[in-house]
Design an enzyme around this catalytic site. Sequence first.
Site, PDB file in Angstrom:
ATOM      1  CB  SER A 192      -0.745  -0.118   1.346  1.00 37.61           C
ATOM      2  OG  SER A 192      -1.748  -1.151   1.215  1.00 37.61           O
ATOM      3  NE  ARG A 194      -2.125   4.306   0.427  1.00 36.11           N
ATOM      4  CZ  ARG A 194      -3.458   3.774  -0.291  1.00 36.11           C
ATOM      5  NH1 ARG A 194      -2.352   2.247  -0.647  1.00 36.11           N
ATOM      6  NH2 ARG A 194      -4.416   3.600   0.173  1.00 36.11           N
ATOM      7  N   GLY A 199      -6.042  -3.600  -7.695  1.00 33.98           N
ATOM      8  CA  GLY A 199      -7.203  -2.723  -7.082  1.00 33.98           C
ATOM      9  C   GLY A 199      -6.858  -1.185  -6.577  1.00 33.98           C
ATOM     10  NE  ARG A 202     -10.886  -6.554  -6.512  1.00 30.12           N
ATOM     11  CZ  ARG A 202      -9.707  -5.827  -5.014  1.00 30.12           C
ATOM     12  NH1 ARG A 202      -8.400  -6.649  -6.412  1.00 30.12           N
ATOM     13  NH2 ARG A 202     -10.021  -5.710  -3.997  1.00 30.12           N
ATOM     14  CB  SER A 213     -12.842   0.988   0.608  1.00 28.69           C
ATOM     15  OG  SER A 213     -11.953   1.523   0.096  1.00 28.69           O
ATOM     16  CG  ASP A 273      -5.541  -6.910   2.221  1.00 19.82           C
ATOM     17  OD1 ASP A 273      -6.322  -6.629   1.777  1.00 19.82           O
ATOM     18  OD2 ASP A 273      -4.768  -6.144   2.563  1.00 19.82           O
ATOM     19  NE  ARG A 313      -8.272 -12.180  -0.450  1.00 19.97           N
ATOM     20  CZ  ARG A 313      -7.442 -10.816  -0.597  1.00 19.97           C
ATOM     21  NH1 ARG A 313      -7.526 -10.250   0.696  1.00 19.97           N
ATOM     22  NH2 ARG A 313      -6.359 -10.730  -0.967  1.00 19.97           N
ATOM     23  NE  ARG A 316      -3.758  -9.290   1.103  1.00 20.59           N
ATOM     24  CZ  ARG A 316      -2.237  -8.932   1.357  1.00 20.59           C
ATOM     25  NH1 ARG A 316      -1.004  -9.883   1.771  1.00 20.59           N
ATOM     26  NH2 ARG A 316      -1.414  -7.494   0.485  1.00 20.59           N
TER      27      ARG A 316
HETATM   28  C1  S3P Z   1      -5.754  -1.285   0.553  1.00 19.77           C
HETATM   29  C2  S3P Z   1      -7.385  -1.246   0.638  1.00 19.77           C
HETATM   30  C3  S3P Z   1      -7.647  -2.257   0.861  1.00 19.77           C
HETATM   31  C4  S3P Z   1      -6.783  -3.336   0.684  1.00 19.77           C
HETATM   32  C5  S3P Z   1      -6.245  -4.179   0.181  1.00 19.77           C
HETATM   33  C6  S3P Z   1      -5.115  -2.394  -0.613  1.00 19.77           C
HETATM   34  C7  S3P Z   1      -4.933   0.123  -0.155  1.00 19.77           C
HETATM   35  O1  S3P Z   1      -8.808  -1.804  -0.079  1.00 19.77           O
HETATM   36  O2  S3P Z   1      -7.739  -4.213   1.130  1.00 19.77           O
HETATM   37  O3  S3P Z   1      -5.378  -4.889  -0.299  1.00 19.77           O
HETATM   38  O4  S3P Z   1      -3.663  -0.332  -0.423  1.00 19.77           O
HETATM   39  O5  S3P Z   1      -5.488   1.578  -0.077  1.00 19.77           O
HETATM   40  P1  S3P Z   1     -10.294  -1.143   0.274  1.00 19.77           P
HETATM   41  O6  S3P Z   1     -10.040  -0.471  -0.233  1.00 19.77           O
HETATM   42  O7  S3P Z   1     -11.081  -2.340  -0.552  1.00 19.77           O
HETATM   43  O8  S3P Z   1     -10.689  -2.050   1.668  1.00 19.77           O
END
Ligand code: S3P
Length: 433
Positions: A11, A15, A84, A114, A159, A314, A345, A387
């Site tokens: 993450s 970013r 995602g 998704r 989220s 996660d 999952r 995962r």
């Molecule tokens: C993430 C946020 C989470 C997490 C994903 C990484 C991120 O998802 O499950 O693996 O880096 O912002 P959600 O925003 O859908 O909860």
Amino acid sequence: MKKLIVPGDKSITQRFLILAGLAEGKSLLKGALASTDCLSTADTLQQLGVQITNEPDKDEFTILGSGLQGFRNPSRDLDFQNSGTGARLMLGVLSAQLMLRDVVITGDKSLVKRPMDRVVQPLRRSGAQIDYIENRGVLPISITGKKLVPIIHKSSVPSAQVKSALLLASLVSGQSVIVSEPSQSRDHTERILAASGVKIREELSEGRWEVEIDVTPGKLSPFEVDIPGDFSSAAFFVGYAMLGGAGNGLVIEDVGLNPTRTGLLDVLARMGAKIEISEKSGSYWGEPLGSIEIASIELKGTEIQGEEVPYMIDEFPLLAILGSRAVGVTKIRGAKELRFKESDRIRALVDNMRTIGLEIEEFEDGLEILGTEKPLKGRVYSHGDHRIAMAFGILAALPGNEIEIEGMEVADVSFPGFWKILSELKKDSTKNG
Ligand code: S3P
């Protein structure tokens, strides 16, 4: 005691890649995660004109940012593959980049299933021009950059991807976006922006978590940063060590300990785990880090409810595996979001666990699993989900089990080197035991 370092946080790397692409000047990311997810985000940034160097298999990225409004129109579709986070965060960025016309965002066969509406709807309300190309609500999507207007968005699920997409749209457009979520999701975007001098307002308001960029900065300075190890990657080996896989114990060093990520530790404490945390002094771009020491112990089942879910979102595949080896029943509820991850999952865990002989009950928002000591046998499927593959990898590595995993290579999405570390730990503990 065996020591381990896990690769950089996914993450945080995602970013920093995006923010460095939006900064003015040259950034250096060290200890970054060069997994397929991060590399696909880096590739799309390059398509948009950001200069990035990363030597194969190295954890350093050098990035020459283009500025908040400096992306150019790419010559091909932007393919985020399995990521995602990359796709959703970049939706926010691209919506507000005024030079961009008909930019297409797509992904692999998991990502195109998704849900994207959770990001697209609020962005459209702020004036973004986003069109679904084939099917409503999912990728591929076409975006044309627009001047945005201020909005308040009340999200129905916590989220960090939705929150970050909207904060990034606010950063790039210079317009206010207030994001309100039912409870706080991971806050890496806020911490990075705050550490680079951007004023962020965060508060609990009428029982909901509210965040906004208080004063949009107009430009971003480049970053020089060391990225901590990924807690979600470390979690697999925390689990393996607790189940006795790492002999007389394991220390995982330089792991990110951001409290919006480490909810698993509280759950494990309830299950009887013996875990010691030593936090390093100081913070690294606002992110705490330190080491985790784990001893093997008999676990007991526990119950996980809604409010704990975002802080360990996660870690459920691993937690289900630990539940399958705990005494009694482990109940997971209030976790419907698990159905919208890299795979469904809940379904992937239930199907695979039944196949190898476990007793498990499926609910719309979770599962209940009965722990057992009996040997487990059979072939399980990753469903293209890193995962899921790694969680069953932990179970497969325990003595007595004979579990084959289809699609193991998908671990590279977040943890290149996972299988090598696992087989080395296994070898060591068999030698010493
Ligand atoms: C993430 C946020 C989470 C997490 C994903 C990484 C991120 O998802 O499950 O693996 O880096 O912002 P959600 O925003 O859908 O909860």
